[in-house]
Design an enzyme around this catalytic site. Structure first.
Site, PDB file in Angstrom:
ATOM      1  N   ARG A  15      -3.661   9.450   4.091  1.00 51.13           N
ATOM      2  CA  ARG A  15      -2.268   9.588   3.978  1.00 51.13           C
ATOM      3  C   ARG A  15      -1.479   9.119   2.807  1.00 51.13           C
ATOM      4  O   ARG A  15      -1.316   9.691   2.030  1.00 51.13           O
ATOM      5  CB  ARG A  15      -1.500   9.193   5.120  1.00 51.13           C
ATOM      6  N   ASP A  16      -1.433   7.614   2.835  1.00 55.81           N
ATOM      7  CA  ASP A  16      -0.781   7.197   1.752  1.00 55.81           C
ATOM      8  C   ASP A  16      -1.419   7.164   0.358  1.00 55.81           C
ATOM      9  O   ASP A  16      -0.816   7.183  -0.806  1.00 55.81           O
ATOM     10  CB  ASP A  16      -0.486   5.590   2.018  1.00 55.81           C
ATOM     11  N   HIS A 207       1.529  -4.318   5.103  1.00 54.18           N
ATOM     12  CA  HIS A 207       0.910  -3.355   4.164  1.00 54.18           C
ATOM     13  C   HIS A 207       1.387  -3.943   2.717  1.00 54.18           C
ATOM     14  O   HIS A 207       2.440  -3.592   2.096  1.00 54.18           O
ATOM     15  CB  HIS A 207       1.910  -2.127   4.513  1.00 54.18           C
ATOM     16  N   HIS A 209       0.690  -3.874  -1.377  1.00 54.30           N
ATOM     17  CA  HIS A 209      -0.137  -3.115  -2.598  1.00 54.30           C
ATOM     18  C   HIS A 209      -0.354  -4.090  -3.925  1.00 54.30           C
ATOM     19  O   HIS A 209       0.001  -5.192  -3.526  1.00 54.30           O
ATOM     20  CB  HIS A 209       1.067  -2.237  -3.414  1.00 54.30           C
ATOM     21  N   CYS A 240       3.150   4.588  -4.458  1.00 61.17           N
ATOM     22  CA  CYS A 240       4.473   5.369  -3.981  1.00 61.17           C
ATOM     23  C   CYS A 240       4.980   6.117  -5.170  1.00 61.17           C
ATOM     24  O   CYS A 240       5.289   5.722  -6.208  1.00 61.17           O
ATOM     25  CB  CYS A 240       5.555   4.124  -3.392  1.00 61.17           C
ATOM     26  N   ASN A 249      -2.583   0.789  -3.135  1.00 54.78           N
ATOM     27  CA  ASN A 249      -2.659   0.108  -1.935  1.00 54.78           C
ATOM     28  C   ASN A 249      -3.922  -1.146  -1.992  1.00 54.78           C
ATOM     29  O   ASN A 249      -4.676  -0.827  -3.046  1.00 54.78           O
ATOM     30  CB  ASN A 249      -2.744   0.627  -0.676  1.00 54.78           C
TER      31      ASN A 249
END
Length: 312
Positions: A15-16, A207, A209, A240, A249
């Site tokens: 997803r990310d 979460h 990065h 992002c 990430n």
């Protein structure tokens, strides 16, 4: 504080990691990667997002992807949903968990969701009413929780207000997102301790990065602060799209390697995870940031006779 004996690793790469990729990755390829992760022992995966196909074309195949998963007992398939329509689609799918999100700062929330924070909180309340009585798990996610690229530091009081709303609406967990890599160990400790003091029953996840190279350092600080759930992306893929300078990430196989070397169990086969990451590199047709897939685990030994020797 003693370290936890076991940690939950939540994989978010599909997803990310993929959401900003311009070239569409076929659903069958995504499903193969997802099944490879499950076979490696990953038991919590943020697999996709029920967002507008026009806004994020890469994730337009959310329903089809979840239908192709080789589901096993204990596996939680999570899906991001930004609004009521997305949540309705998630409920009609094979998702086990729905993640609703907002940003801790006004400016990033407007970039990310095109609305003020107050409106996002009202939207989340509407979603919570829709989920009332449903068996699906509910998780809240707060972007730029450790700093906003447009406004700078985020006030702890702001985070407390948002977490309090998730707690009031009986969400199962909340993730604090370091969307642009602005977290530092000291800030992680300060933030986690403040939130755990006010919300001891809330399951917090972190979460991070690796924008400024502190991703795994922040994980260690989170462990010492009592956190037992961390989100990461296979190969370190992602970043992002609504934040200048954001990079990927923290890398899942690097995280698992760190945890195992610290004596912390994850239930994940690191060797199989490395193979999945190398597969992802081939899919993306470029080198990814992950380190362990390049070097191998610490005790991956090499042939002595075949090694280059000093000359002279």
């Amino acid at each position: 504080m003693s370290l936890p004996s076991r940690v939950q690793v939540v994989e978010v790469g599909l997803r990310d990691g993929l959401q900003s990729e311009p070239e569409f990755v076929p659903t069958e390829t995504k499903a193969a990667l997802l099944n490879q992760l499950i076979a490696a022992g990953v038991r919590h995966i943020e697999a996709t997002s029920f967002v507008s196909p026009r806004a994020v074309p890469q994730l337009s195949d959310a329903v089809a992807l979840l239908e192709q998963v080789d589901k096993r007992p204990g596996v939680v398939l999570s899906a991001l949903a930004p609004n009521r329509k997305g949540v309705e689609r998630a409920l009609a799918s094979r998702a086990d968990e729905v993640v609703v999100f907002l940003s801790a700062s006004e400016s990033h929330n407007r970039k990310n969701l095109n609305r003020p924070v107050e409106q996002s909180l009202r939207d989340i309340e509407e979603v919570a009413a829709l989920l009332q009585g449903q068996s699906i798990r509910r998780k809240g996610a707060i972007a730029v929780a450790f700093g906003c690229p447009f406004e700078g530091d985020v006030d702890i009081a702001t985070l407390k207000t948002i977490v309090a709303e998730f707690a009031r609406l009986e969400f199962d967990a909340v993730t604090l997102g370091d969307t642009t890599g602005m977290a530092t160990p000291r800030l992680v400790r300060k933030t986690v301790e403040a939130l755990r003091a006010d919300f001891p029953a809330m399951d917090l996840s972190l979460h991070f990065h690796n924008t400024r190279g502190l991703g795994l350092v922040n994980v260690v600080e989170g462990l010492h602060a009592g956190i037992t759930s961390f989100e990461s992306s296979l190969g370190g893929l992602g970043g992002c799209p609504f934040a200048p300078g954001a990079t990927g990430n923290i890398c899942t196989e690097d995280l698992v390697n760190l945890l195992h070397e610290m004596g912390i169990e994850t239930g994940i086969d690191l060797g199989a995870l490395i193979e999945a990451s190398r597969h992802l590199e081939k899919v993306m047709k470029r080198r990814l940031p992950g380190q362990v897939m390049k070097a191998g685990p610490r005790l991956a030994l090499h042939d002595y006779d075949g090694a280059v020797a000093a000359v002279g």
